[in-house]
Write an enzyme that holds these catalytic residues in place. Structure first.
Site, PDB file in Angstrom:
ATOM      1  N   ALA A 199      -8.856   1.225 -12.918  1.00 18.75           N
ATOM      2  CA  ALA A 199      -9.092   0.788 -11.540  1.00 18.75           C
ATOM      3  C   ALA A 199      -8.472   1.735 -10.534  1.00 18.75           C
ATOM      4  O   ALA A 199      -8.981   1.901  -9.433  1.00 18.75           O
ATOM      5  CB  ALA A 199      -8.539  -0.614 -11.331  1.00 18.75           C
ATOM      6  N   ASN A 491      -2.702   4.811  -5.207  1.00 15.61           N
ATOM      7  CA  ASN A 491      -4.035   4.203  -5.270  1.00 15.61           C
ATOM      8  C   ASN A 491      -4.257   3.359  -4.016  1.00 15.61           C
ATOM      9  O   ASN A 491      -3.365   3.257  -3.162  1.00 15.61           O
ATOM     10  CB  ASN A 491      -4.145   3.369  -6.557  1.00 15.61           C
ATOM     11  CG  ASN A 491      -3.345   2.089  -6.449  1.00 15.61           C
ATOM     12  OD1 ASN A 491      -2.167   2.121  -6.082  1.00 15.61           O
ATOM     13  ND2 ASN A 491      -3.957   0.962  -6.765  1.00 15.61           N
ATOM     14  N   PRO A 492      -5.417   2.723  -3.851  1.00 16.57           N
ATOM     15  CA  PRO A 492      -5.722   2.019  -2.592  1.00 16.57           C
ATOM     16  C   PRO A 492      -4.755   0.921  -2.198  1.00 16.57           C
ATOM     17  O   PRO A 492      -4.557   0.665  -1.016  1.00 16.57           O
ATOM     18  CB  PRO A 492      -7.129   1.445  -2.844  1.00 16.57           C
ATOM     19  CG  PRO A 492      -7.727   2.385  -3.806  1.00 16.57           C
ATOM     20  CD  PRO A 492      -6.611   2.810  -4.716  1.00 16.57           C
ATOM     21  N   CYS A 493      -4.154   0.241  -3.155  1.00 22.00           N
ATOM     22  CA  CYS A 493      -3.249  -0.871  -2.810  1.00 22.00           C
ATOM     23  C   CYS A 493      -1.781  -0.514  -2.987  1.00 22.00           C
ATOM     24  O   CYS A 493      -0.907  -1.375  -2.860  1.00 22.00           O
ATOM     25  CB  CYS A 493      -3.593  -2.096  -3.646  1.00 22.00           C
ATOM     26  SG  CYS A 493      -5.265  -2.706  -3.375  1.00 22.00           S
ATOM     27  N   SER A 494      -1.509   0.743  -3.298  1.00 24.34           N
ATOM     28  CA  SER A 494      -0.149   1.292  -3.367  1.00 24.34           C
ATOM     29  C   SER A 494       0.717   0.726  -4.484  1.00 24.34           C
ATOM     30  O   SER A 494       1.929   0.905  -4.460  1.00 24.34           O
ATOM     31  CB  SER A 494       0.584   1.104  -2.024  1.00 24.34           C
ATOM     32  OG  SER A 494       0.118   2.034  -1.085  1.00 24.34           O
ATOM     33  N   GLU A 495       0.120   0.061  -5.475  1.00 24.08           N
ATOM     34  CA  GLU A 495       0.958  -0.360  -6.596  1.00 24.08           C
ATOM     35  C   GLU A 495       1.136   0.752  -7.616  1.00 24.08           C
ATOM     36  O   GLU A 495       2.129   0.770  -8.357  1.00 24.08           O
ATOM     37  CB  GLU A 495       0.390  -1.612  -7.277  1.00 24.08           C
ATOM     38  CG  GLU A 495      -0.850  -1.421  -8.135  1.00 24.08           C
ATOM     39  CD  GLU A 495      -2.138  -1.604  -7.349  1.00 24.08           C
ATOM     40  OE1 GLU A 495      -3.174  -1.882  -7.960  1.00 24.08           O
ATOM     41  OE2 GLU A 495      -2.097  -1.460  -6.114  1.00 24.08           O
ATOM     42  N   PRO A 693      -2.301  -6.428  -6.424  1.00 28.93           N
ATOM     43  CA  PRO A 693      -2.658  -7.601  -5.593  1.00 28.93           C
ATOM     44  C   PRO A 693      -3.376  -8.709  -6.351  1.00 28.93           C
ATOM     45  O   PRO A 693      -3.348  -9.854  -5.944  1.00 28.93           O
ATOM     46  CB  PRO A 693      -3.577  -6.997  -4.524  1.00 28.93           C
ATOM     47  CG  PRO A 693      -3.248  -5.549  -4.509  1.00 28.93           C
ATOM     48  CD  PRO A 693      -2.883  -5.193  -5.905  1.00 28.93           C
TER      49      PRO A 693
END
Length: 850
Positions: A199, A491-495, A693
């Site tokens: 992902a 990545n897009p959600c910074s995890e 998330p």
């Protein structure tokens, strides 16, 4: 590796035990009642809610290409039950062409293609000691998926197992993979033999327009990811700023012109080939010369949307009035005129006033003149679209910056400059690269005050929720592989934060499934440890079976093998125990649960390293990795800050005074084991956990809260990217209230107050009796009652899709124009006052809070 049964039993015929599966209909509607999606005869575990049923049916069922007849493909050394399947062409040839292929309708098809594919790849690459271990692995995973105990990230649901279970394939899309047996990089020959299960991607971008690795090449690589449901992030700081020299002698148009191209490209792609939006992160260093324009990018775009919405509505209102007045007869000295006189603002005083008001409200003069000319040609109406602030609307599609999360990279030096109120230098990219090569400090291109930039960042985040902040030095002090470069992006959600051109595949455990009893008084530590181990292996197997959008990502993902095990429903797990979120007790419990999962996963990685070897980048980074793991252990033990190695900002440890002793004991044991095994064997993976998330996969697990967040509302409404809404009600509130000491009667009253009755029976003002007086029959009443449980306002159940257009027109006497007007209020049309509608709404749909 050895696996023992924990949830399943050897005597079960199927891995689901006595779990009951039922047939349901899945429907997703817009608030106005219009249908977005429908599937009948969806087979689902009886315990699943309608929301999770709708998610798996709409998002995760394969919608085409599933053969109705299959046959096994014999492979040497692969047990019969684990062999992959392909279409049985002979059997399919006997069927009519339209009957040969179908779609997934049974959730067990999905569970078994996922678990079967993981087990198949694990078997082929010697992850199991015996066939029995493989059988256990497969059964335990099927059971956990069906019981909503865990879920992989969305690309696994989209892509994994399609080739193994059904023989589905497609043309190659430019992907690469590293052959696990030989370590050689290869180009994928098709779309699904090696699926795309990851992902989270971080991709580099060079300061080059069209060559490989450059700006335009990045859009192609991003498209490959979006198509299969993945997300990507990049740090664009290498791109030269506005006004910097080009090799051809001109001046660069700057970073923002290219970001807008990438934003538009991302907006054109439906992620996963379905109805998810593309997920993208853009990051920029704070010393980039275009940083201020970047920070304020979305602020200005949001202002444009406001202007489009307000301007379109204002212009539409004025133009419609003007064209209407152009056809209105004018009385002058007792005589009635129309035609040219009506269109003359000097003679038609009301028209003149309307034109002046329109000009005062900034309606363009050419539009006013155009309307008058249309009126002279016989037109009595004008079509002029107005817009709204819905994020799927044309207004938002018109502006840029809507398809990415934006972040700034904040170094410690900048925060020191803010604290000390010092200037902050911005550097041209060409000058910075040249200075680096020559071993000197670069000359600044511009200088601003650090506090001014910090204020701009804060204002922008307040205005439009972007940019986010990523603290560069702190991130890199926890970096397990610094010998191979800095972490620059996420990545897009910074995890997921790691080296450029790497990828991470995720899975989340549903913490509400890891309690010892129904009262949720204590976590089942052994269950949590077992789940962490088995899902770490799933994610590791996913690395070796995966394909990637570029050579670099394929190679580096093979070298570092980064994983992303996490959890969801922490907010709910605290709630049901009666522990306030963000209280000292809540933080301690969260820390201990996270540590147990995190360190159990690292221990599993060390276990795999003993059997299969460490990741190829381990040896040169082993000292750093073990330092990071020791620092994690120190946080579990809550040691003095002086003992931490190489950290500027020290973490908050687990305070034993606030943590249940059994949970802290488990976290310490897991931390000790992870460090000890790592010292002995090294690690198979450079990273193993993240806290994602868990949006869509959280819904498929019926989670009341997402990853690590609290619940922001007891009743929530999720708008779907492909249209439609879900009404999501927190199912854990009754248990939480019970654990807090409320009686059943009190709980029922509170839940009813928040949730509403979901029916017109007993409703004040708007009820079966009052509606029958307006012409409603039992058929219409039943239709409304069926629509109410999913409605967040009673008015949304009263529409032409629920009641039928003919009934609305012939019985309720509603015109076609009213039915097509989104603002039309049917209940007001039926004679109910605003106060009556509000009281009825509170009774039926609830107050949505206590």
């Amino acid at each position: 590796m050895k696996f023992s049964r924990f949830y399943t039993r050897a005597e079960w015929d199927l891995p689901y035990g006595d779990m009951n599966f039922v047939s349901r209909t899945s429907e997703i509607k817009n608030p106005d009642g219009s249908l977005v999606f429908r599937m009948d005869d969806v087979i689902i575990p009886e315990s699943w809610s309608q929301v999770s049923t709708d998610i798996i049916a709409q998002k995760y069922f394969r919608k085409a290409g599933v053969p109705v007849k299959l046959k096994k493909v014999s492979e040497k050394g692969v047990p019969g039950w684990l062999q992959r399947s392909v279409p049985a062409e002979d059997a399919l040839g006997k069927l009519d062409e339209e009957e040969r292929y179908t779609h997934e309708t049974d959730s067990r098809q999905v569970f078994q293609r996922l678990a079967g594919c993981w087990t198949y790849w694990g078997w082929k690459h010697s992850y199991f000691d015996t066939e029995e271990d493989a059988e256990i692995f497969y059964a335990e995973l099927c059971y956990m998926l069906a019981n909503q105990m865990a879920a992989p990230n969305s690309p696994q649901w989209f892509n994994t197992g399609l080739h193994w279970a059904y023989g589905i394939n497609g043309p190659a899309q430019g992907h690469y993979y590293v052959e696990a047996a030989t370590g050689k990089l290869k180009k994928s020959k098709d779309a699904y033999t090696h699926p795309q299960p990851h992902a989270c991607f971080i991709q580099s971008v060079d300061d080059d327009l069209v060559n490989e690795g450059g700006i335009m090449d990045l859009w192609v690589r991003e498209a490959r990811l979006f198509k299969y449901g993945s997300g990507t992030g990049s740090n664009f700081s290498a791109l030269r700023g506005s006004g910097e020299q080009l090799s051809g002698g001109g001046k660069s148009s700057g970073l923002m012109s290219f970001l807008k191209i990438g934003d538009r490209a991302a907006g054109a792609i439906k992620s996963g080939g379905t109805t998810r939006r593309a997920a993208k992160m853009v990051t920029l260093d704070l010393d980039h010369p275009d940083i201020e324009e970047y920070v304020n990018w979305k602020v200005r775009e949001e202002q444009k949307v406001a202007a489009i919405v307000a301007g379109s509505k204002t212009t539409q209102k004025h133009l419609k009035k003007i064209i209407r007045l152009c056809h209105q007869p004018v009385v002058i000295e007792g005589r009635t005129f129309n035609g040219a006189v009506s269109r003359d603002p000097l003679k038609n005083k009301e028209l003149g006033t309307a034109i002046r008001k329109a000009r005062r409200d900034q309606v363009p003069l050419n539009y006013i003149e155009r309307v008058i000319q249309l009126a002279s040609q016989g037109f009595s109406e004008i079509e002029f679209d107005s817009y709204d602030t819905d994020w799927n609307s044309e207004a938002y599609m018109t502006v840029s910056g809507q398809n990415s999360n934006n972040s700034v990279r904040v170094p410690n030096a900048f925060m020191d400059a803010v604290i000390e109120n010092r200037p902050w230098h911005l550097y041209g990219r060409i000058e910075k690269r040249k200075a680096g090569e020559e071993g000197r400090d670069p000359a600044p291109m511009n200088t601003i005050q650090a506090r001014d930039l910090w204020d701009e960042i804060g204002f922008a985040a307040w205005s439009c929720a972007d940019p986010g902040t990523q603290y560069h030095d702190t991130i890199n002090e926890w970096h397990t592989c610094p010998e191979d470069g800095e972490i620059k992006a996420s990545n897009p959600c910074s995890e997921y934060m790691f080296l450029d051109n790497t990828a991470c595949n995720l899975a989340s455990l549903n913490l509400m499934k890891f309690f010892r009893d129904e009262e949720c008084s204590e976590f089942d530590v052994e269950s949590l440890r077992y789940a962490s181990r088995i899902w770490t292996v799933v994610l590791e197997i996913s690395v070796l079976m995966a394909q990637f959008p570029s050579k670099e990502i394929a190679e580096l993902s093979y070298i570092y093998r980064t994983l992303g095990l996490g959890y969801a429903n922490l907010g709910t797990a605290l709630m049901v125990q009666g522990v306030p979120y963000d209280s000292p007790e809540g933080c301690a419990i969260a820390g201990a649960v996270t540590a147990s999962m995190h360190m159990s996963s690292y221990a599993t990685s060390a276990e795999m390293a003993e059997e299969l070897g460490t990741f190829p980048g381990y040896e040169r980074n082993s000292g750093h990795m073990l330092r990071v793991l020791r620092n994690h252990r120190r946080a579990v033990y809550n040691t003095d800050h002086e003992e931490y190695e190489g950290l500027t900002v020290k973490p908050v440890g687990i305070n034993p005074a606030n943590c249940p002793s059994y949970l802290l004991k488990a976290a310490k044991e897991d931390a000790d084991r992870a460090v000890k095994l790592g010292e002995q064997h090294g690690y198979r993976n450079a990273q193993v956990t993240v806290i994602a998330p868990t949006g869509t996969i959280g819904l498929v697990m019926d989670c009341d809260t997402t990853g690590i967040e609290p619940d922001f509302a007891l009743v929530k409404f999720k708008k779907l990217a492909g249209g439609g809404y879900f009404k999501i009600i927190n199912q854990s509130v009754p248990r939480a209230l019970s654990n807090l000491g409320y009686s059943k009667k009190q709980i029922d009253e509170m839940i009813g107050y928040a949730k509403g009755s979901g029916t017109l029976e007993g409703c004040p003002h708007i009820n079966p009796e009052s509606l029958k007086e307006t012409g409603f029959t039992e058929k219409q009443l039943n239709a409304v009652n069926e629509a109410l449980p999913a409605s967040f306002d009673i008015k949304f159940a009263f529409n032409q899709w629920t009641l039928g257009e003919e009934f609305c027109r012939d019985v309720l006497e509603i015109s076609e124009e009213q039915l097509s007007d989104f603002q039309f209020d049917m209940l007001r049309h039926l004679g109910f006052s605003n106060k009556q509608v509000q009281e009825a709404n509170d009774y039926v749909c609830g107050t949505m809070t206590f």
